[in-house]
Design a protein around this motif. Structure first.
Motif, mmCIF file in Angstrom:
data_model
loop_
_atom_site.group_PDB
_atom_site.id
_atom_site.type_symbol
_atom_site.label_atom_id
_atom_site.label_comp_id
_atom_site.label_asym_id
_atom_site.label_seq_id
_atom_site.Cartn_x
_atom_site.Cartn_y
_atom_site.Cartn_z
ATOM 1 N N SER A 11 -130.123 52.253 -32.077
ATOM 2 C CA SER A 11 -130.055 50.836 -32.429
ATOM 3 C C SER A 11 -131.437 50.311 -32.818
ATOM 4 O O SER A 11 -131.589 49.591 -33.812
ATOM 5 C CB SER A 11 -129.504 50.036 -31.251
ATOM 6 O OG SER A 11 -129.522 48.649 -31.530
ATOM 7 N N THR A 55 -120.027 53.546 -34.722
ATOM 8 C CA THR A 55 -120.523 53.203 -33.408
ATOM 9 C C THR A 55 -119.851 51.978 -32.799
ATOM 10 O O THR A 55 -120.049 51.686 -31.621
ATOM 11 C CB THR A 55 -122.039 52.920 -33.499
ATOM 12 O OG1 THR A 55 -122.268 51.806 -34.385
ATOM 13 C CG2 THR A 55 -122.791 54.112 -34.068
ATOM 14 N N GLN A 65 -125.588 52.141 -23.284
ATOM 15 C CA GLN A 65 -126.054 52.774 -24.513
ATOM 16 C C GLN A 65 -126.945 53.977 -24.219
ATOM 17 O O GLN A 65 -126.955 54.952 -24.980
ATOM 18 C CB GLN A 65 -126.827 51.768 -25.364
ATOM 19 C CG GLN A 65 -125.981 50.650 -25.942
ATOM 20 C CD GLN A 65 -126.756 49.788 -26.915
ATOM 21 O OE1 GLN A 65 -127.707 50.244 -27.556
ATOM 22 N NE2 GLN A 65 -126.348 48.531 -27.033
#
Length: 270
Positions: A11, A55, A65
Motif C-alpha cells: 500500500s 486486493t 495487512q
C-alpha cells in the motif's frame, strides 16, 4: 527501494506513484486523477462459491495487512483445476467476521457464520477477461482509457461450432460458463471494445507449461505487433464519444425494457 514484504508495504509503495494529470473535458463533472492506482487479481473461492477480487477483498481472509503477502493473491489466482493444487487458507473465523463477508459478498448465512477454511482456484474459471472491474459508472465520459489484451482462440463468436460429441458438448458448456460473465458486461458496455485488442493464439496451448523458447519468442512478437497496431489506430476522442453513447444506450434500455415496438395507442409517459 523498500522491499514489499506484506500488504502494508504494498500500500505504501502504491501511494508513491507520480501524480497523474487528466486533460479537462467539459462533459465530466470531476477531472481530478484517482488518488491511488488500482490493482485487481481475480480468483474463485470454491467454498464460498464466489468470485473474489484482490486486493479489494483482502479482509475476508486476513485480520491485518501485515499478515498478508501480495504473493498470496497471485497464488490464489493461478490454481488451474486438475493441474495445480488449490490454494487453501484456514482459521478464517478468527481473522474475519460476518459483517465483513456481508459487506463484500452479501453473505446471507442465517446463523451469521462464515467458512473457517476456504479453497481458491484460478479466477479464469469464472471471469477470464475481467475488464468490468475498471468500470466506474460515475464517469459516462472517462478520465482515461481502459485498455485490454484478449488472447483469442481463433475467430471470436464463431458461427460454425458443433457439439456432436460428448467431449465437445462438455467443452462448450465449460466455455460458456467461463466467458459468460465478461461477455455479458461487454455486451452491455460495448464502448469498451474500442480499447481491446484481440490476439489470435489458437496455434498455442494455454496449458503448455513446458513451452520452448522459440514458441515464447513467437508469442512475444505477436503481442508486440498487436500492441503497435492498436496504438496506431486508437482514437481517444472517439473512445470518449463511444463511452458516452454507451451511457445513453443504458437509458434507452430503461425506457423500453422489454424491447417492444411502440404502437400508436401506447402511452410512453405512463
Amino acid at each position: 527501494m523498500q522491499k514489499i514484504n506484506n500488504l502494508a508495504d504494498f500500500s505504501y509503495h502504491f501511494m508513491r506513484v507520480p501524480k497523474l494529470e487528466v486533460i479537462k473535458d467539459d462533459r465530466r463533472e470531476n477531472n481530478d486523477p484517482p488518488h491511488m492506482p488500482m490493482l485487481t487479481l481475480i480468483t474463485c473461492d470454491i467454498i464460498a462459491n464466489r468470485k473474489i477480487e484482490f486486493t479489494q477483498m483482502w479482509d475476508l481472509y486476513w485480520n491485518k495487512q501485515e499478515e498478508v503477502h501480495p504473493g498470496d493473491f497471485v497464488r490464489a489466482s493461478m490454481s488451474i483445476p486438475v493441474f495445480f493444487e488449490t490454494y487453501t487458507l484456514s482459521d478464517i473465523r478468527k481473522k474475519s467476521s460476518f459483517d465483513i463477508w456481508d459487506k463484500h459478498l452479501n453473505w446471507q448465512n442465517q446463523q451469521k457464520r462464515i467458512p473457517d477454511k476456504v479453497q481458491f482456484i484460478d479466477g479464469g474459471t469464472l471471469s477470464n477477461f475481467p475488464i468490468n472491474v475498471f468500470y466506474n459508472p460515475r464517469y459516462p465520459v472517462p478520465r482515461m482509457p481502459t485498455f485490454g489484451i484478449r488472447l483469442q482462440d481463433g475467430v471470436m463468436d464463431a458461427a460454425s461450432r458443433s457439439n456432436n460429441s460428448l467431449f465437445k458438448y462438455i467443452f462448450s458448456l465449460f466455455s460458456t460458463i467461463r466467458f459468460n460473465f465478461d461477455r455479458d458486461f461487454i455486451t452491455k458496455n460495448r464502448a469498451f471494445n474500442y480499447g481491446v485488442k484481440n490476439i489470435d493464439v489458437q496455434e498455442h496451448s494455454w496449458l503448455n507449461f513446458f513451452m520452448k523458447d522459440e514458441e515464447k519468442i513467437i508469442l512475444f512478437r505477436k503481442g508486440a505487433q498487436a500492441a503497435a497496431e492498436f496504438l496506431k489506430t486508437f482514437d481517444w476522442a472517439q473512445y470518449k464519444d463511444e463511452r458516452l453513447k454507451n451511457f445513453t444506450m443504458h437509458q434507452d434500455r430503461f425506457d423500453n425494457p422489454n424491447n417492444l415496438e411502440v404502437f400508436p395507442f401506447s402511452d410512453r409517459n405512463s
